[in-house]
Structures are given as structure tokens and as C-alpha cells.
Design an enzyme around this catalytic site. Structure first.
Site, PDB file in Angstrom:
ATOM      1  N   HIS A 115       9.696   6.092 -41.950  1.00 49.50           N
ATOM      2  CA  HIS A 115       9.093   4.785 -41.736  1.00 49.50           C
ATOM      3  C   HIS A 115       9.171   4.027 -43.067  1.00 49.50           C
ATOM      4  O   HIS A 115       8.228   3.992 -43.842  1.00 49.50           O
ATOM      5  CB  HIS A 115       7.646   4.920 -41.253  1.00 49.50           C
ATOM      6  N   GLU A 160      12.538   1.199 -37.024  1.00 48.52           N
ATOM      7  CA  GLU A 160      13.130  -0.127 -37.274  1.00 48.52           C
ATOM      8  C   GLU A 160      14.252  -0.183 -38.315  1.00 48.52           C
ATOM      9  O   GLU A 160      14.082  -0.793 -39.387  1.00 48.52           O
ATOM     10  CB  GLU A 160      12.031  -1.095 -37.709  1.00 48.52           C
ATOM     11  N   ASN A 296       9.381  -2.030 -30.799  1.00 48.85           N
ATOM     12  CA  ASN A 296       8.357  -2.748 -31.558  1.00 48.85           C
ATOM     13  C   ASN A 296       8.576  -4.230 -31.315  1.00 48.85           C
ATOM     14  O   ASN A 296       9.700  -4.727 -31.454  1.00 48.85           O
ATOM     15  CB  ASN A 296       8.470  -2.458 -33.055  1.00 48.85           C
ATOM     16  N   GLU A 374       4.950  -0.584 -31.089  1.00 45.85           N
ATOM     17  CA  GLU A 374       4.139  -1.438 -31.973  1.00 45.85           C
ATOM     18  C   GLU A 374       4.050  -2.826 -31.362  1.00 45.85           C
ATOM     19  O   GLU A 374       5.050  -3.384 -30.908  1.00 45.85           O
ATOM     20  CB  GLU A 374       4.770  -1.614 -33.367  1.00 45.85           C
ATOM     21  N   SER A 427       0.083  -4.280 -45.476  1.00 43.28           N
ATOM     22  CA  SER A 427       1.358  -4.751 -44.973  1.00 43.28           C
ATOM     23  C   SER A 427       2.344  -4.759 -46.145  1.00 43.28           C
ATOM     24  O   SER A 427       2.030  -5.255 -47.221  1.00 43.28           O
ATOM     25  CB  SER A 427       1.155  -6.149 -44.396  1.00 43.28           C
TER      26      SER A 427
HETATM   27  C1  BGP Z   1       6.577  -3.423 -38.433  1.00 43.27           C
HETATM   28  C2  BGP Z   1       6.441  -2.165 -39.248  1.00 43.27           C
HETATM   29  C3  BGP Z   1       5.033  -1.825 -39.630  1.00 43.27           C
HETATM   30  C4  BGP Z   1       4.120  -3.002 -39.879  1.00 43.27           C
HETATM   31  C5  BGP Z   1       4.325  -4.131 -38.897  1.00 43.27           C
HETATM   32  C6  BGP Z   1       3.630  -5.417 -39.219  1.00 43.27           C
HETATM   33  O1  BGP Z   1       7.812  -3.991 -38.660  1.00 43.27           O
HETATM   34  O2  BGP Z   1       6.966  -1.077 -38.547  1.00 43.27           O
HETATM   35  O3  BGP Z   1       5.085  -0.883 -40.655  1.00 43.27           O
HETATM   36  O4  BGP Z   1       4.003  -3.346 -41.180  1.00 43.27           O
HETATM   37  O5  BGP Z   1       5.693  -4.434 -38.727  1.00 43.27           O
HETATM   38  O6  BGP Z   1       4.407  -6.170 -40.083  1.00 43.27           O
HETATM   39  P1  BGP Z   1       3.832  -6.880 -41.358  1.00 43.27           P
HETATM   40  O7  BGP Z   1       3.106  -5.803 -42.068  1.00 43.27           O
HETATM   41  O8  BGP Z   1       5.025  -7.363 -42.118  1.00 43.27           O
HETATM   42  O9  BGP Z   1       2.996  -7.974 -40.878  1.00 43.27           O
END
Ligand code: BGP
Length: 467
Positions: A115, A160, A296, A374, A427
Site C-alpha cells: 500500500h 492502486e 476504490n 475504499e 492522508s
Molecule cells: C486512496 C488510498 C488511501 C487514502 C485515500 C484517500 O487513494 O488508497 O491510502 O489515502 O485514497 O486519499 P487522500 O488521503 O489523498 O485524501
């Protein structure tokens, strides 16, 4: 229809580096974020949500609130501090305890092997642009299967690939912070898919009883108008970010329409994609064997034709309206006035989720099942009298669950949903102020508070009814 199937998983998601903290615990090695975040000085990942120590409490919250699936990831550099070579027994033990705690609480662990957190030593050798990383990753995965394979039923090879390569080589907000290098991004995506396929092969040939899949971020792309040039640009972005990876996942090769567009993008950006026959054999094997895909989904994009050099501004502060995303040879994302956006400029468009789920079913009839791994809403939540009134998050999750029900009605096999995130975590590029959790974390003392959304989600999980 407002009822989910009886076996539907109502889960939540985390990722090791965003949740665990405890960076100096055991012999953990660094990944590529440690030094970068320190130098950048925007926020400190060393405590995060202290999941490393608080996981028993978090799993009890799962049990109490009807969350029966949890995405966790294994930090590669906790197991192999230098990415390869000697393993660290304390890291190995930690994940035994965490997985056991999930099971003891009736929470199915969905375990991700990567991840966003390649160990630093391998990152320095070229990360996914280097065969060394692929070889080391396959060894790491095999180690995890042998260690935890008798108790983990759901494995995820990657989280991702698109976000990894976009962050590293296009947007430049993930180390090594390279911007606008589409050829590198495309090559790294292909290489990650080859690594995924090799890991699927190891898992299947060893005849473990569980299932294995991959998680892709899949955001729908629409022309901002019906003019041919806008719809063509949207299609190009869709092929670059979605279809390229889905073809590799489910067809084991890139279909003609995919390749045509990718080659056009590569030509415009002066690059080539290197592949071998053996890689495609591996991809074809994995395409046949893969058990599930994780989708996601946060947003969709509206795209306009664009001629010019790539220009991107990442809104990492929540200052609404500051984003820019225009890619040379692809198109430009623009605001659709009819579609609301979050403070980070992410369009809220549940129809895009339904469309994507149906797209997978129609283009890849060999897919077996889908989990939405997600989905959630980043907000600047405020704790007041130990409560968080996150009605906008509830509304967001509601419309996306509704979109899933519609897709199920249209014949798509979706078997679960995971809210990002279980508790507030940091984040990667936006720090601690962008909160997604069902549980509020007071980062000063690591106390947890159930948000209004947690109570609401519990009702749905218990009744399986969306009302
Ligand atoms: C996804 C990731 C997560 C998480 C989420 C929210 O792309 O898998 O790890 O961070 O996004 O995104 P962000 O933290 O940029 O708002």
C-alpha cells in the site's frame, strides 16, 4: 431495491503507514516516505493513529459497530527492513497478533501486500522501474503466504497502481517527485501488473485455500460536452488510468483499442513501453486465476480536450477551487457546475461508481466478484462535546451504497464495501486535517470517538437495509 445480500461485507479500511505509527518499533526499516516527509516538514507520520499499539481497541470498535471486514496492509519494511534478506521476527509477530485480533473479533482481514510503501533501499534502486523490486516483492509475498496463509482468506497484491505511478511520475507529490513523465508512469504500471501476476502465480500454485485479488482506483471519466474532442479526451484518460490496468488484470494483454490510445499518448510524450512475451504469459495466467477485484472509488472526472504541455496543481490543503490537472496528449479535468465537489476539489458523483461497476461486468465477463474496497469523504471534522456530526459523510456514503445496490440490480456481483477509513489516519499528501474515519482520533492523546457516521453505519450493517 434497498437490501444488500445477507453475506455482504460491511467493512472499513486502513493502510499500515497511515495508521500504525511506531516507526522505530522493532527493527523496522524505512520506506520511501520516512525521510521525504521529514524533509518536507508538512506533517509527522511517526505516531499516525498509533494503530501499532491501539489495534485491540480499534478491533473492539469494529466488533461493537458491526464492521465485519477490515483492510489492513503489511508494511514490507517491518518484515524485511531492507526489502530483501533477513526478516525481523518482531515485525512478523506484530502481524500475527493483528490478524489474530481481527479473527477473535469476528472481523475478516483483507490483507494488502503493498500500500504505497516500497522499502527505501528498493525505492533507491528504481522502485517499480527496476526488476530488482519485482523479484524482492515476489519473495516478500511468498514469505507472507507461508507465514499467514493458513489464517488469511483474502489477499490483495497491490493498492492502486495508478495512484502510485501518478503520484511518483505525473503529479510528483509522491517520491521521487517527478512530474509529467507519462512514459515512466506507464512502464511502472505495466511492471507492477507483472509483479502482481507473479505473486498470483505463487499463491495459486501453492494451493492456498483463500482468495487473491488486486485493488485499483477506478474513477469514471466523462467528456464535459458531447463534442467529439472532449469525449475522446475523456476516453483517453479512462484508458490511461483504468482500462490499461483492467486489461492487464482480466485479459492478460492490452486490447487493440487500449494499445492504440496508449501508443498515441506515448508518442506525444516521446516514450515507449517495453514488454516481453514471458510477461504476457504471466499476465494471462493471473487473469485466469484472480479471484476478485477491489474497486476504490471517490470521484469521477469531467474532461475537456487539451492541447499544450502538462500542467498540474495538487490541492493538498482543502482550498476549494485550487486544483488543476491537464495532461499533454490526454486532456484537462474541468469543473462540472452541476456536480458538487469536496474542499479538495473531488467531484462527488455516485453515478460514476455505478457506471464503473457495470463497465467491469460488461467489458470483462470473466471477472468473478468485486468488493468496493475504499470509498469515503475527506472532511475537516470538528469534535464537539465528544461528538462529530458528520452528516455530509453519511450523505456521501448513502449515495454511494445506493449506486452499488443499483449495480447489483443490473447484475454486477458486488460482495462488500469498505469505508475509507476505519478511524482517522493521515492522508499521504494532505496531512492530518483531511479526516475520513468512522472514528475520530484526537491526535494529541490518541483517544477514539465514534462519529455520527459510525452509529449510522452500524444500523446498515446490522439490518443490511439502506434507508
Ligand atoms: C486512496 C488510498 C488511501 C487514502 C485515500 C484517500 O487513494 O488508497 O491510502 O489515502 O485514497 O486519499 P487522500 O488521503 O489523498 O485524501
Amino acid at each position: 431495491m434497498n437490501k444488500f445480500p445477507e453475506h455482504f461485507v460491511f467493512g472499513a479500511a486502513t493502510a499500515a503507514f497511515q495508521a500504525e505509527g511506531a516507526l522505530l518499533e522493532g527493527n523496522r526499516g524505512k520506506n520511501y516516505w520516512d525521510d521525504y516527509l521529514k524533509e518536507q516538514g508538512m506533517f509527522d507520520p511517526s505516531l499516525a493513529s498509533d494503530f501499532y499499539h491501539k489495534y485491540p481497541e480499534d478491533l473492539e470498535l469494529c466488533r461493537t459497530f458491526g464492521i465485519n471486514g477490515l483492510r489492513i496492509s503489511i508494511a514490507w519494511s517491518r518484515i524485511f527492513p531492507s526489502g530483501v534478506g533477513k526478516f525481523d521476527p518482531s515485525g512478523v509477530q506484530f502481524y500475527h497478533k493483528l490478524i489474530d485480533e481481527c479473527i477473535a473479533n469476528g472481523v475478516e482481514p483483507f490483507v494488502t501486500l503493498h500500500h504505497f510503501d516500497t522499502p527505501l533501499s528498493l525505492f533507491e534502486k528504481g522502485d517499480w522501474l527496476s526488476q530488482k523490486t519485482i523479484i524482492a516483492y515476489v519473495d516478500f509475498a511468498e514469505f507472507c503466504f507461508k507465514e499467514y496463509g493458513n489464517k488469511v482468506n483474502y489477499w490483495i497484491t497491490f493498492n492502486e497502481p495508478w495512484s502510485v505511478v501518478a503520484g511518483q511520475y505525473i503529479i510528483g507529490h509522491f517520491p521521487p517527485n517527478i512530474k509529467y513523465d507519462l512514459p515512466k508512469a506507464i512502464q511502472a504500471m505495466h511492471n507492477m501488473m507483472v509483479a502482481h501476476a507473479k505473486v498470483v502465480e505463487k499463491y495459486k500454485k501453492a494451493e492456498y485455500l483463500g482468495e487473491i485479488g488486486i485493488v485499483h482506483i477506478l474513477e469514471s471519466k466523462y467528456g464535459i460536452t458531447n463534442h467529439l474532442e472532449d469525449t475522446r479526451s475523456a476516453r483517453k484518460e479512462h484508458i490511461l488510468a483504468n482500462q490499461f490496468l483492467l486489461d492487464a488484470t482480466y485479459r492478460g494483454h492490452y486490447a487493440e483499442d487500449t494499445l492504440e490510445n496508449i501508443e498515441e499518448i506515448l508518442r506525444e510524450n516521446k516514450g515507449v513501453l517495453k514488454t516481453t512475451r514471458e510477461e504476457f504469459e504471466m499476465l494471462a495466467y493471473a487473469a485466469d486465476q484472480i479471484d476478485f477485484i477491489g474497486v476504490n472509488y471517490y470521484a469521477s472526472h469531467f474532461v475537456k480536450a487539451y492541447i499544450g504541455e502538462s500542467t498540474i496543481h495538487h490541492n493538498g490543503t482543502g482550498e476549494k477551487g485550487s486544483s488543476r490537472f491537464a495532461l499533454k496528449g490526454v486532456g484537462e479535468r474541468v469543473n462540472n457546475p452541476e456536480v458538487p465537489t469536496t474542499d479538495w476539489d473531488w467531484p462527488i458523483y455516485p453515478q460514476g461508481l455505478e457506471d464503473m461497476l457495470v463497465f467491469i461486468k460488461e467489458r470483462y465477463p470473466n471477472y468473478k466478484k468485486i468488493y468496493v474496497t475504499e470509498n469515503g469523504m475527506g472532511e475537516k471534522d470538528v469534535l464537539c462535546d465528544k461528538q462529530v456530526q458528520d452528516d455530509s459523510r453519511i450523505a456521501y456514503i448513502f449515495v454511494h451504497l445506493k449506486a452499488i445496490l443499483k449495480a447489483i440490480e443490473r447484475g454486477v456481483n458486488v460482495e462488500g464495501y469498505f469505508v475509507w477509513s476505519l478511524m482517522d489516519v493521515f492522508s499521504w499528501t494532505n496531512g492530518y486535517k483531511k479526516r475520513y474515519g468512522l472514528f475520530y482520533v484526537d491526535f494529541k492523546n490518541q483517544n477514539r470517538y465514534a462519529k455520527k457516521s459510525a452509529y449510522w453505519y452500524k444500523k446498515i450493517s446490522n439490518s443490511k437495509l439502506l434507508e
